[in-house]
Design an enzyme around this catalytic site. Structure first.
Site, PDB file in Angstrom:
ATOM      1  CB  CYS A  41      21.451  10.101  18.650  1.00  0.00           C
ATOM      2  SG  CYS A  41      22.190   8.499  18.946  1.00  0.00           S
ATOM      3  CB  CYS A  46      21.976   7.173  21.868  1.00  0.00           C
ATOM      4  SG  CYS A  46      20.666   7.816  20.848  1.00  0.00           S
ATOM      5  CE  LYS A  49      21.630   5.764  26.796  1.00  0.00           C
ATOM      6  NZ  LYS A  49      20.275   5.899  26.278  1.00  0.00           N
ATOM      7  CE1 TYR A 175      13.657   3.043  25.216  1.00  0.00           C
ATOM      8  CE2 TYR A 175      11.475   3.991  25.420  1.00  0.00           C
ATOM      9  CZ  TYR A 175      12.333   3.080  24.839  1.00  0.00           C
ATOM     10  OH  TYR A 175      11.873   2.211  23.886  1.00  0.00           O
ATOM     11  CD  GLU A 179      18.273   4.898  28.743  1.00  0.00           C
ATOM     12  OE1 GLU A 179      18.104   3.985  27.934  1.00  0.00           O
ATOM     13  OE2 GLU A 179      18.526   6.062  28.372  1.00  0.00           O
ATOM     14  CG  HIS A 433      26.794 -24.524  28.032  1.00  0.00           C
ATOM     15  ND1 HIS A 433      25.736 -24.140  28.830  1.00  0.00           N
ATOM     16  CD2 HIS A 433      27.670 -25.212  28.797  1.00  0.00           C
ATOM     17  CE1 HIS A 433      25.959 -24.612  30.052  1.00  0.00           C
ATOM     18  NE2 HIS A 433      27.114 -25.255  30.061  1.00  0.00           N
ATOM     19  CD  GLU A 438      23.396 -22.237  27.620  1.00  0.00           C
ATOM     20  OE1 GLU A 438      23.376 -23.292  26.978  1.00  0.00           O
ATOM     21  OE2 GLU A 438      24.202 -22.012  28.539  1.00  0.00           O
TER      22      GLU A 438
HETATM   23  P1  NDP Z   1       8.958   8.814  28.069  1.00  0.00           P
HETATM   24  O1  NDP Z   1       7.784   9.221  27.299  1.00  0.00           O
HETATM   25  O2  NDP Z   1       9.601   7.510  27.819  1.00  0.00           O
HETATM   26  O3  NDP Z   1       8.636   8.915  29.636  1.00  0.00           O
HETATM   27  C1  NDP Z   1       8.110  10.077  30.189  1.00  0.00           C
HETATM   28  C2  NDP Z   1       7.901   9.854  31.670  1.00  0.00           C
HETATM   29  O4  NDP Z   1       7.431  11.063  32.259  1.00  0.00           O
HETATM   30  C3  NDP Z   1       6.840   8.798  31.951  1.00  0.00           C
HETATM   31  O5  NDP Z   1       7.220   8.079  33.092  1.00  0.00           O
HETATM   32  C4  NDP Z   1       5.597   9.649  32.235  1.00  0.00           C
HETATM   33  O6  NDP Z   1       4.686   9.042  33.075  1.00  0.00           O
HETATM   34  C5  NDP Z   1       6.214  10.830  32.923  1.00  0.00           C
HETATM   35  N1  NDP Z   1       5.361  12.015  32.821  1.00  0.00           N
HETATM   36  C6  NDP Z   1       4.974  12.665  31.704  1.00  0.00           C
HETATM   37  N2  NDP Z   1       4.166  13.690  32.018  1.00  0.00           N
HETATM   38  C7  NDP Z   1       4.041  13.692  33.359  1.00  0.00           C
HETATM   39  C8  NDP Z   1       3.324  14.510  34.282  1.00  0.00           C
HETATM   40  N3  NDP Z   1       2.595  15.533  33.864  1.00  0.00           N
HETATM   41  N4  NDP Z   1       3.415  14.219  35.587  1.00  0.00           N
HETATM   42  C9  NDP Z   1       4.164  13.167  36.035  1.00  0.00           C
HETATM   43  N5  NDP Z   1       4.871  12.363  35.199  1.00  0.00           N
HETATM   44  C10 NDP Z   1       4.811  12.619  33.880  1.00  0.00           C
HETATM   45  O7  NDP Z   1       9.985  10.023  27.873  1.00  0.00           O
HETATM   46  P2  NDP Z   1      11.521  10.167  28.108  1.00  0.00           P
HETATM   47  O8  NDP Z   1      11.699  11.609  28.411  1.00  0.00           O
HETATM   48  O9  NDP Z   1      12.051   9.169  29.068  1.00  0.00           O
HETATM   49  O10 NDP Z   1      12.129   9.818  26.698  1.00  0.00           O
HETATM   50  C11 NDP Z   1      11.571  10.343  25.507  1.00  0.00           C
HETATM   51  C12 NDP Z   1      11.685   9.371  24.388  1.00  0.00           C
HETATM   52  O11 NDP Z   1      13.011   9.342  23.898  1.00  0.00           O
HETATM   53  C13 NDP Z   1      11.384   7.921  24.765  1.00  0.00           C
HETATM   54  O12 NDP Z   1      10.030   7.617  24.787  1.00  0.00           O
HETATM   55  C14 NDP Z   1      12.103   7.176  23.698  1.00  0.00           C
HETATM   56  O13 NDP Z   1      11.302   7.121  22.565  1.00  0.00           O
HETATM   57  C15 NDP Z   1      13.330   8.046  23.462  1.00  0.00           C
HETATM   58  N6  NDP Z   1      14.505   7.525  24.202  1.00  0.00           N
HETATM   59  C16 NDP Z   1      15.024   6.321  23.858  1.00  0.00           C
HETATM   60  C17 NDP Z   1      16.104   5.810  24.532  1.00  0.00           C
HETATM   61  C18 NDP Z   1      16.637   4.477  24.161  1.00  0.00           C
HETATM   62  O14 NDP Z   1      16.358   3.998  23.061  1.00  0.00           O
HETATM   63  N7  NDP Z   1      17.389   3.799  25.038  1.00  0.00           N
HETATM   64  C19 NDP Z   1      16.749   6.528  25.625  1.00  0.00           C
HETATM   65  C20 NDP Z   1      16.100   7.779  25.928  1.00  0.00           C
HETATM   66  C21 NDP Z   1      15.032   8.240  25.230  1.00  0.00           C
HETATM   67  P3  NDP Z   1       3.508   8.085  32.507  1.00  0.00           P
HETATM   68  O15 NDP Z   1       4.159   6.813  32.123  1.00  0.00           O
HETATM   69  O16 NDP Z   1       2.584   7.989  33.667  1.00  0.00           O
HETATM   70  O17 NDP Z   1       2.921   8.827  31.343  1.00  0.00           O
END
Ligand code: NDP
Length: 450
Positions: A41, A46, A49, A175, A179, A433, A438
């Site tokens: 983080c 976080c 980022k 995510y 982002e 407001h 709101e």
């Molecule tokens: P996520 O699990 O959120 O997203 C992974 C993405 O990769 C999805 O779109 C998924 O597609 C895609 N994907 C996975 N495998 C494949 C594949 N074999 N081929 C094509 N596409 C694929 O992971 P992130 O890496 O974005 O983040 C990890 C975690 O970290 C988050 O889930 C969250 O818990 C945490 N995080 C939180 C943040 C916040 O609070 N603001 C910021 C960043 C991270 P599909 O949907 O089709 O599976």
């Protein structure tokens, strides 16, 4: 007698909180961190980022200011200045994390820890014993196993990149993908978002996903739904991402934002008898106990809800339970979360789709409007707000928003929802407001689904 009452492996958000609170309760605590204090983080997640998202937003803000009479000359963005400023703040935070632990009386080890047996750890070549052990080692980004994957970047790389890519293909639509697509586009890169679903952010409310796709396009991001990369190549200065539909994207960076996996390799968990699942995750229940009764795991290494505030809440609750005479478990039922897209998304409770499946009857209240600021800027950017109400009890069970300040607004709504507020409670609350927030207390017309 063991060397420590509690030894925490991992100095990220969850581990540091657990160690610090346990030491404050008088336990003899050791904590080991091999990479950087504050974990993902603070160092590669976080915090940096969000600085990058803020940097990206300033460009548009400077443009928008014209609508209010300002004449601002934009001379471009200096990536290395941003990275240097971010590095200064991150190293300040590293120091704070260390000092918090030292001041609480924990013994800190800048070293890797691995199990020798169920009560013994090797910490940087030194043997230490502990009555109880907490595994809080977090996770790491994982790319795709496709040909040429070695030419692609992962999120850790972005934070130390010497240059901002001018053309980038972001793979995934979770995510991190959403982002960073906003960051790159906001800083002026030609940005592609390549994802296998019809809409980004699988698992989020459908209305939000549709509105987000529109917002991404308005920000100039080129969407490639329903596709995946099948190969990456590097040719001279550029990289090429070949997609499943045959398109070849010519870019400077291919960025895999395709999920994260738990950090359990190298812990020698077998020596302690701790079981891991298929993705390397350590299974725990709400009490955070692994299959070995004196060994606990919390945060991303358990791969349940991978969010910093969940890990810190778990670390705190575990320390209070074990040493503070205040036993409790962290509820993962109404966990608010935000995606720092541009504009951001924030949400708490089930999506409409989840609620419709799990509840007898629901009512939806939704509003989509142009925020006041953009009446003058002329920027085509809409805010979406949505409440999901249990028709039987009138309780508000879900709130979803895409729009400026969504995370700041959602935090307060989450308190109301956790406390069990009804739609009638929302209705009798006076609005502030003029604000966007709101709208959440003035939603009166039910959205009827045909
Ligand atoms: P996520 O699990 O959120 O997203 C992974 C993405 O990769 C999805 O779109 C998924 O597609 C895609 N994907 C996975 N495998 C494949 C594949 N074999 N081929 C094509 N596409 C694929 O992971 P992130 O890496 O974005 O983040 C990890 C975690 O970290 C988050 O889930 C969250 O818990 C945490 N995080 C939180 C943040 C916040 O609070 N603001 C910021 C960043 C991270 P599909 O949907 O089709 O599976």
């Amino acid at each position: 007698m063991m060397d420590f009452d509690l030894f925490v492996i991992g100095g990220g958000s969850g581990g540091v909180r657990c160690a610090r609170i346990a030491a404050g309760h008088g336990a003899r605590v050791g904590v080991a961190e091999a990479r950087f204090w504050g974990g993902t983080c603070v160092n590669v997640g976080c915090v940096p980022k969000k600085f990058m998202v803020m940097a990206a937003e300033y460009g548009a803000t400077a443009e928008d200011a014209r609508g209010f009479g300002w004449d601002i000359l934009r001379n471009g963005h200096d990536w290395s200045a941003l990275i240097a400023a971010k590095d200064r703040e991150v190293s300040r935070l590293n120091g704070i994390y260390r000092r918090l632990l030292e001041n609480a009386g924990a013994k800190i080890f800048d070293a890797k820890a691995s199990f020798v047996d169920a009560h013994t750890l090797d910490v940087g070549g030194r043997r230490v014993t502990a009555e109880r052990i907490v595994i809080a080692t977090g996770g790491h980004p994982v790319g795709l196993g496709i040909p040429g994957a070695e030419h692609a970047a992962i999120s850790d790389d972005i934070f130390v990149a010497k240059e901002m890519p001018k053309r980038v293909a972001v793979i995934g639509s979770g995510y991190i993908a959403v982002e960073f697509a906003g960051v790159f586009a906001g800083l002026g890169a030609q940005t592609h978002l390549v994802y296998r679903q019809p809409l980004p952010l699988r698992g989020f409310d459908e209305d939000l996903r549709v509105a987000l796709a529109e917002a991404l396009v308005q920000n100039g991001i080129i969407l490639h739904p329903g596709t995946t990369p099948v190969a990456v190549t590097a040719d001279g200065a550029g990289k090429q991402a070949t997609l499943s539909n045959g398109t070849v994207l010519e870019v400077d960076m291919v960025f895999f934002a395709t999920g994260r996996a738990p950090n359990t390799e190298g812990l020698n968990l077998g020596a302690a008898g701790v079981n891991v699942g298929a993705r390397g995750e350590i299974a725990v229940g709400a009490d955070l106990v692994t299959n070995v009764p004196h060994i606990y795991a919390l945060g991303d290494v358990t791969d349940r809800m991978n969010l910093t505030p969940v890990a810190t809440a778990e670390g705190h609750a575990l320390a209070d339970t074990l040493y503070g005479n205040r036993p409790r478990e962290v509820s993962l039922e109404y966990v608010p979360t935000a995606v720092f897209s541009i504009p951001p998304i924030a949400t708490v409770g089930p999506t409409e789709q989840q609620a419709a499946q799990s509840m007898e009857g629901i009512k939806i209240f939704m509003s989509r409007f142009t925020p006041m600021r953009h009446a003058l800027t002329g920027r085509a950017r809409k805010t979406l707000m949505k409440l999901i109400v249990d028709a039987r009890t009138d309780k508000v069970v879900g709130a979803h928003m895409l729009g400026e300040d969504a995370p700041e607004i959602m935090q307060g709504l989450a308190v109301a929802i956790v406390a069990g507020a009804t739609k009638a409670d929302f209705d009798r609350t006076i609005g502030i407001h003029p604000s966007a927030a709101e709208e959440f207390v003035t939603l009166r017309t039910q959205t009827i689904r045909s």
